[in-house]
Design a protein around this motif. Sequence first.
Motif, PDB file in Angstrom:
ATOM      1  N   ALA A  38      46.055  45.719  30.556  1.00 53.70           N
ATOM      2  CA  ALA A  38      46.402  44.467  31.225  1.00 53.70           C
ATOM      3  C   ALA A  38      45.574  43.320  30.655  1.00 53.70           C
ATOM      4  CB  ALA A  38      46.178  44.594  32.723  1.00 53.70           C
ATOM      5  N   MET A  39      44.254  43.545  30.507  1.00 56.22           N
ATOM      6  CA  MET A  39      43.380  42.495  29.980  1.00 56.22           C
ATOM      7  C   MET A  39      43.850  42.087  28.582  1.00 56.22           C
ATOM      8  SD  MET A  39      41.175  41.914  32.328  1.00 56.22           S
ATOM      9  CE  MET A  39      39.795  41.029  31.630  1.00 56.22           C
ATOM     10  N   GLU A  40      44.161  43.102  27.785  1.00 53.90           N
ATOM     11  CA  GLU A  40      44.579  42.840  26.418  1.00 53.90           C
ATOM     12  C   GLU A  40      45.863  42.000  26.409  1.00 53.90           C
ATOM     13  OE1 GLU A  40      45.440  46.094  23.345  1.00 53.90           O
ATOM     14  OE2 GLU A  40      43.386  46.417  24.065  1.00 53.90           O
ATOM     15  N   LYS A  41      46.797  42.384  27.289  1.00 49.02           N
ATOM     16  CA  LYS A  41      48.090  41.699  27.309  1.00 49.02           C
ATOM     17  C   LYS A  41      47.933  40.253  27.768  1.00 49.02           C
ATOM     18  CE  LYS A  41      51.415  45.172  26.905  1.00 49.02           C
ATOM     19  NZ  LYS A  41      51.673  46.388  27.620  1.00 49.02           N
ATOM     20  N   ILE A  42      47.085  40.054  28.782  1.00 49.41           N
ATOM     21  CA  ILE A  42      46.937  38.707  29.319  1.00 49.41           C
ATOM     22  C   ILE A  42      46.248  37.796  28.322  1.00 49.41           C
ATOM     23  CG2 ILE A  42      45.796  37.302  31.041  1.00 49.41           C
ATOM     24  CD1 ILE A  42      46.061  39.515  32.955  1.00 49.41           C
ATOM     25  N   TYR A  43      45.191  38.330  27.729  1.00 53.70           N
ATOM     26  CA  TYR A  43      44.440  37.463  26.828  1.00 53.70           C
ATOM     27  C   TYR A  43      45.068  37.390  25.454  1.00 53.70           C
ATOM     28  CZ  TYR A  43      41.160  36.826  30.520  1.00 53.70           C
ATOM     29  OH  TYR A  43      40.618  36.477  31.718  1.00 53.70           O
ATOM     30  N   GLY A  44      46.085  38.179  25.254  1.00 53.77           N
ATOM     31  CA  GLY A  44      46.815  38.087  23.978  1.00 53.77           C
ATOM     32  C   GLY A  44      47.848  36.983  24.006  1.00 53.77           C
ATOM     33  N   SER A  45      48.060  36.367  25.172  1.00 57.79           N
ATOM     34  CA  SER A  45      49.094  35.333  25.241  1.00 57.79           C
ATOM     35  C   SER A  45      48.627  34.191  26.136  1.00 57.79           C
ATOM     36  CB  SER A  45      50.380  35.915  25.829  1.00 57.79           C
ATOM     37  OG  SER A  45      50.222  36.125  27.203  1.00 57.79           O
ATOM     38  N   ASP A  46      49.343  33.081  26.069  1.00 61.54           N
ATOM     39  CA  ASP A  46      48.957  31.934  26.901  1.00 61.54           C
ATOM     40  C   ASP A  46      49.720  31.919  28.213  1.00 61.54           C
ATOM     41  OD1 ASP A  46      47.855  31.322  24.425  1.00 61.54           O
ATOM     42  OD2 ASP A  46      49.611  30.103  23.891  1.00 61.54           O
ATOM     43  N   ASP A  47      50.383  33.043  28.516  1.00 58.41           N
ATOM     44  CA  ASP A  47      51.204  33.068  29.714  1.00 58.41           C
ATOM     45  C   ASP A  47      50.411  32.775  30.971  1.00 58.41           C
ATOM     46  OD1 ASP A  47      53.411  33.789  28.261  1.00 58.41           O
ATOM     47  OD2 ASP A  47      52.860  35.926  28.352  1.00 58.41           O
ATOM     48  N   GLU A  48      50.986  31.937  31.817  1.00 59.98           N
ATOM     49  CA  GLU A  48      50.329  31.699  33.097  1.00 59.98           C
ATOM     50  C   GLU A  48      50.881  32.664  34.130  1.00 59.98           C
ATOM     51  OE1 GLU A  48      49.740  27.937  34.810  1.00 59.98           O
ATOM     52  OE2 GLU A  48      48.977  27.085  32.950  1.00 59.98           O
ATOM     53  N   LEU A  49      49.954  33.278  34.830  1.00 59.69           N
ATOM     54  CA  LEU A  49      50.383  34.274  35.813  1.00 59.69           C
ATOM     55  C   LEU A  49      50.609  33.627  37.171  1.00 59.69           C
ATOM     56  CD1 LEU A  49      48.274  37.497  35.441  1.00 59.69           C
ATOM     57  CD2 LEU A  49      50.628  37.074  34.769  1.00 59.69           C
ATOM     58  N   LEU A  50      51.668  34.121  37.831  1.00 58.79           N
ATOM     59  CA  LEU A  50      51.963  33.634  39.171  1.00 58.79           C
ATOM     60  C   LEU A  50      51.332  34.579  40.189  1.00 58.79           C
ATOM     61  CD1 LEU A  50      53.713  31.340  40.222  1.00 58.79           C
ATOM     62  CD2 LEU A  50      55.582  32.973  40.485  1.00 58.79           C
ATOM     63  N   ILE A  51      51.373  35.866  39.846  1.00 59.03           N
ATOM     64  CA  ILE A  51      50.897  36.877  40.786  1.00 59.03           C
ATOM     65  C   ILE A  51      50.610  38.158  40.014  1.00 59.03           C
ATOM     66  CG2 ILE A  51      53.193  37.842  41.355  1.00 59.03           C
ATOM     67  CD1 ILE A  51      52.263  37.674  44.327  1.00 59.03           C
ATOM     68  N   CYS A  52      49.732  39.003  40.572  1.00 52.75           N
ATOM     69  CA  CYS A  52      49.411  40.269  39.908  1.00 52.75           C
ATOM     70  C   CYS A  52      49.546  41.414  40.905  1.00 52.75           C
ATOM     71  CB  CYS A  52      47.989  40.222  39.347  1.00 52.75           C
ATOM     72  SG  CYS A  52      47.345  41.819  38.850  1.00 52.75           S
ATOM     73  N   ILE A  53      50.208  42.486  40.455  1.00 54.13           N
ATOM     74  CA  ILE A  53      50.369  43.669  41.303  1.00 54.13           C
ATOM     75  C   ILE A  53      49.752  44.834  40.550  1.00 54.13           C
ATOM     76  CG2 ILE A  53      52.045  45.248  42.325  1.00 54.13           C
ATOM     77  CD1 ILE A  53      53.992  42.844  42.405  1.00 54.13           C
ATOM     78  N   THR A  54      48.750  45.465  41.133  1.00 50.38           N
ATOM     79  CA  THR A  54      48.083  46.527  40.370  1.00 50.38           C
ATOM     80  C   THR A  54      47.803  47.777  41.202  1.00 50.38           C
ATOM     81  OG1 THR A  54      46.152  47.078  39.015  1.00 50.38           O
ATOM     82  CG2 THR A  54      45.805  45.532  40.813  1.00 50.38           C
ATOM     83  N   ASP A  55      47.798  48.892  40.490  1.00 53.28           N
ATOM     84  CA  ASP A  55      47.394  50.178  41.035  1.00 53.28           C
ATOM     85  C   ASP A  55      45.863  50.219  40.978  1.00 53.28           C
ATOM     86  OD1 ASP A  55      47.527  52.775  41.898  1.00 53.28           O
ATOM     87  OD2 ASP A  55      47.915  53.625  39.908  1.00 53.28           O
ATOM     88  N   ILE A  56      45.243  51.179  41.642  1.00 51.05           N
ATOM     89  CA  ILE A  56      43.792  51.301  41.569  1.00 51.05           C
ATOM     90  C   ILE A  56      43.372  52.412  40.622  1.00 51.05           C
ATOM     91  CG2 ILE A  56      41.746  52.041  42.874  1.00 51.05           C
ATOM     92  CD1 ILE A  56      42.524  49.097  43.175  1.00 51.05           C
ATOM     93  N   ASN A  57      43.913  53.586  40.905  1.00 54.66           N
ATOM     94  CA  ASN A  57      43.484  54.776  40.192  1.00 54.66           C
ATOM     95  C   ASN A  57      44.168  54.868  38.834  1.00 54.66           C
ATOM     96  OD1 ASN A  57      42.403  57.287  39.711  1.00 54.66           O
ATOM     97  ND2 ASN A  57      42.693  57.919  41.843  1.00 54.66           N
ATOM     98  N   MET A  58      43.479  54.382  37.798  1.00 57.07           N
ATOM     99  CA  MET A  58      44.072  54.412  36.466  1.00 57.07           C
ATOM    100  C   MET A  58      43.007  54.779  35.448  1.00 57.07           C
ATOM    101  SD  MET A  58      46.349  50.928  36.542  1.00 57.07           S
ATOM    102  CE  MET A  58      44.997  49.893  37.053  1.00 57.07           C
ATOM    103  N   PRO A  59      43.413  55.412  34.346  1.00 55.52           N
ATOM    104  CA  PRO A  59      42.429  55.727  33.307  1.00 55.52           C
ATOM    105  C   PRO A  59      41.925  54.443  32.619  1.00 55.52           C
ATOM    106  CG  PRO A  59      44.657  56.297  32.576  1.00 55.52           C
ATOM    107  CD  PRO A  59      44.751  55.890  34.016  1.00 55.52           C
TER     108      PRO A  59
END
Lengths: 124, 917
Positions: A38-59
């Motif tokens: 997610a970090m890589e994807k967000i900082y790889g683009s200038d997209d502005e986020l409206l909202i974020c939906i995330t799981d907790i338990n992830m590798p």
Amino acid sequence: MSGKVLIVDDSEMIRNFHSYIVKSLGLEIITAVDGADAMEKIYGSDDELLICITDINMPHMDGYTLIERLREDEAYEDIPIIIISTEDEMKDKQRGFEAGANLYLVKPTEPDELLLNIRMLLGK
Amino acid sequence: MIFTFQTDDLEILQGIVEESSEHLNGIEEGILRLENDFEPELLDSIFRAMHSVKGVASFVDFVPIKDTAHSLESFLTDLKKGLYPCSAEVTDLLLRGVDTLNLLLQQLAVYLQELELQPGQESFEMTVEEHSFPELIKQVDDLRKVLTSGGEPAIPVSEIAEHCPEEATNQQAAVEKLMKLELSPLFDQMLLDFMEETSEHLEDIEAKCVLMEKSSDPEVLNAIMRGFHSIKGGAGVISSMHEEGVQDALVQTIKNLTHGCESLLQTFRNQAIKPGTEVIDLILTVVDKVVFLTANLQNEEAIDPDVEYLLERIKKMAPEANESGIENPAQGGSSALPQQMAAFMNISGQAMESIKGLIDTIEPDTPINKKRIKQYSRALKSIESTARYLEYEELVQEVAQTLTYLSGFVPGVDVVSEDLTNKLNKSFEQMKHLLELKLNHVKSMLENVPLEYGEKRLGEILLEENKLTPEQLQKALDQQKKLGDILLLDGSVKAQDVDLALAKQAAAREKTREVTSDGKTAAEAAGQSIRVSQEKLDRLMNMIGELIISKNQIHHLAQTIANEAVIPGMAREAKAVAGELARISDELQDAIMSARMVPLKVLFQRYPRTIRDTSRKAGKQVELIIEGEDIELDKTVIEAINDPLVHMLRNAVDHGLESPDERRRLGKPATGTVRLRAYYQGTYAVIEISDDGKGLNPDEIKFKAVKKGLIRSSQIEEMSNDEALQLIFSPGFSTRDEVSELSGRGVGMDVVKTNTEKIGGLINLDSKVGEGTTFSLKIPLSMSIIRGLMVESRGHHFVIPLDSIEETVKITRTGIRSYKQRMVADVRGEILPLYELGEVLNLENEGIDRQTADKVPVVVINSDGYKYGLIIDAFQKEQEFVVKALAEEMATLKIYNGASILGDGSVVLILNCTQLL
């Protein structure tokens, strides 16, 4: 409604499910398989986020860490963040709020419930 | 009316055509059944199918189909409500509606086909006849108006939008708030994803378990737990979708088992103990079980999960296993609240929890962490936006004040301030108070709801509470959308009010709680299949044709090698290779042939409609019995026999059956029976159409035939009854003097006969006066490849299809007699007429001197029951021949079925023995 939504979950099925639901609001979707992705994807683009939906338990990087990192950035200081996790204990929720989540939903979420919650957090 | 579509949508459109056509077939069948047997469940399934047709059309906004389907859907809704019975009039109109939709789909399909042929266009336009569908919609509206006596005609959806475009956009958001999201299209894929992901996780868990026995790396344990956790989560989502056909019990079991394992491992992780062999064994047993359960998820048959003992063992293995997560209580315990209210309470409740959690950590005289202030304002913002969404003004105000106050503290600085602490506390209490007030207000309204609200419609409730005027309600009802949606659309009521009224209705229903059987229809038997275009199959079929030619060439080659072998052993090897190739190509041929097979059901399901229309027009009572609709035939054959079958069915009703009065007089049941039956017979499929009507009278037929100049009156005497019956297949014959509107459409039985023969079929007729008539069509299962016998006559080669051959014999020249200038011979006690093939075909005599041989080879042909012998010069080989259609001029020669290419590349003609003489 227009804007982008970040959906983070390590299960493809869940990602598709949540994407399908959110798409009905006419929002664009960015998906990621874990916090690091997610970090890589967000900082790889200038997209502005409206909202974020995330799981907790992830590798690699879990949801709490992801939220904390996001909140450190001014751009994401105020966007609504929803945790959707299988855990249903008060301490998990508190940890989520401390990390910076606005809402903690327990899997499985009803599609209408998720839609309503997104609308409400966006206030429209 | 012109509609523009984007080429990008091509695939979607094709999907729409296919899917909708299937739905419409089902709908038509359903409507017909409905007329005789009014089952609410059936009506529901028709309604659902119609709804799907509308749904997919809305997807690309194809107004003609959308509006027509919408209109029919409203019509069906009336029936569901029981406003009027499903009379013949209603059925007629519904069927006409289905026709209209089918027509529109066909038009669309034609456009799509053209488009596919000319790629590169970005969009295409489709013209729909101005009156085609609005006329039908008007008819539906008129009939509904008449039947419900009074009431304004309904307005199609699209028109409403035109009338008030501004309002429509303004209120669109409000409507969306109440719309239900349709999930079923997603479900199948999700189930497959789930099964796949689960299998992957299980494999991983298995590998990690083995690793865990040897290694003490805590990450291995974590990975296993994550695996179980993911499966559990996925199972939860799947079971929450409540789709039909899913074995919910299995999914639940998977969820419970994986949850059990996760909790079990958690206790080990918490206590930093490495799980022992026993635990790992148990985990692996669970993994096996889950593998089994997952594999059975798509099975129709229910299996008994039988996992109690496993769950017991898991519990015993960890007596202190954490139970808290097994069944999570409904969030906020507010299941009876309106959906919006529940969501609001959940979000604001969580925000309050968040605030409470941080207020508890604040100690006097220690600086408040800047992060805490942010957390506080974040929680407030959640409350603010939800309150704004629901238009709870006082709450919005309250939150805004606190937020303004908090923004006074520069972010990034830790603060010590008594004032701040007090303010945070006070604000928290105030907010808590406001939220409780709101909640109690809603709760008390729901508790004091009158019980009869459960039986009332939403509109009635809104009327009673003066949220709506009767005029507004009537206007909305006429539009036949979901009432709540319409009311929101025209701004009559607020979203909150509708939501609350719906919740009240639900609460009252819950209280009275009537046990009603849930009308769950049986899950559709979903055979695993994919769609393949006809063109691809045809190409494959052609290639297999070529392959068989090559196979024959190889065989030919092997034969040549055998005859002139120079290298020892090579002949045997070549033969072996040829044999193997033959086996493979045979199997391939079988496989591709079966892929082209289509069940007769696709044809037969249209016929109840045909019979119904015909019988209504002819004023007869008919019961159609269909048998053997599972029989499969080549798709091209299926297409070719439709017209003949329809014609014969119409004939059976129109000419075959007597009128109800006459039948009663004859002592027959007033309702006549037409039976359509299909079955296999060797390499043929037989389709019989029989009626229990008056039967064909041979004398009448002979008389008519003389009158029409088909036979001479002198022939009447010597003509047998069977021969007389055959006359109805003569061009220009009709047993009725006036051609009736129904069966006499310029095609007679002669056309039926030629059409049937065109596909290599035979037609037979059996009739008894007073008892009825049976036609049977004998149709080859496949047309493109035949087995045949190659023969030689006067130096030319011909293929005779094996289907036509009764036997091959050699008779002595002296055994051939002459009778009335015809050759005859006694073959096994039967006198057969003999014909010389070369003579029949008018071939030049360039062959060997046949007079020398004292035995003559004869092929005994059985054509349509008529037997004769064909004298030839020599039998050649029997093999498979790929039938290639003849080119235009040649195609007019009915004596040939087609041509085939031989192994050596030469071309041979295939004889059509029914036309030879």
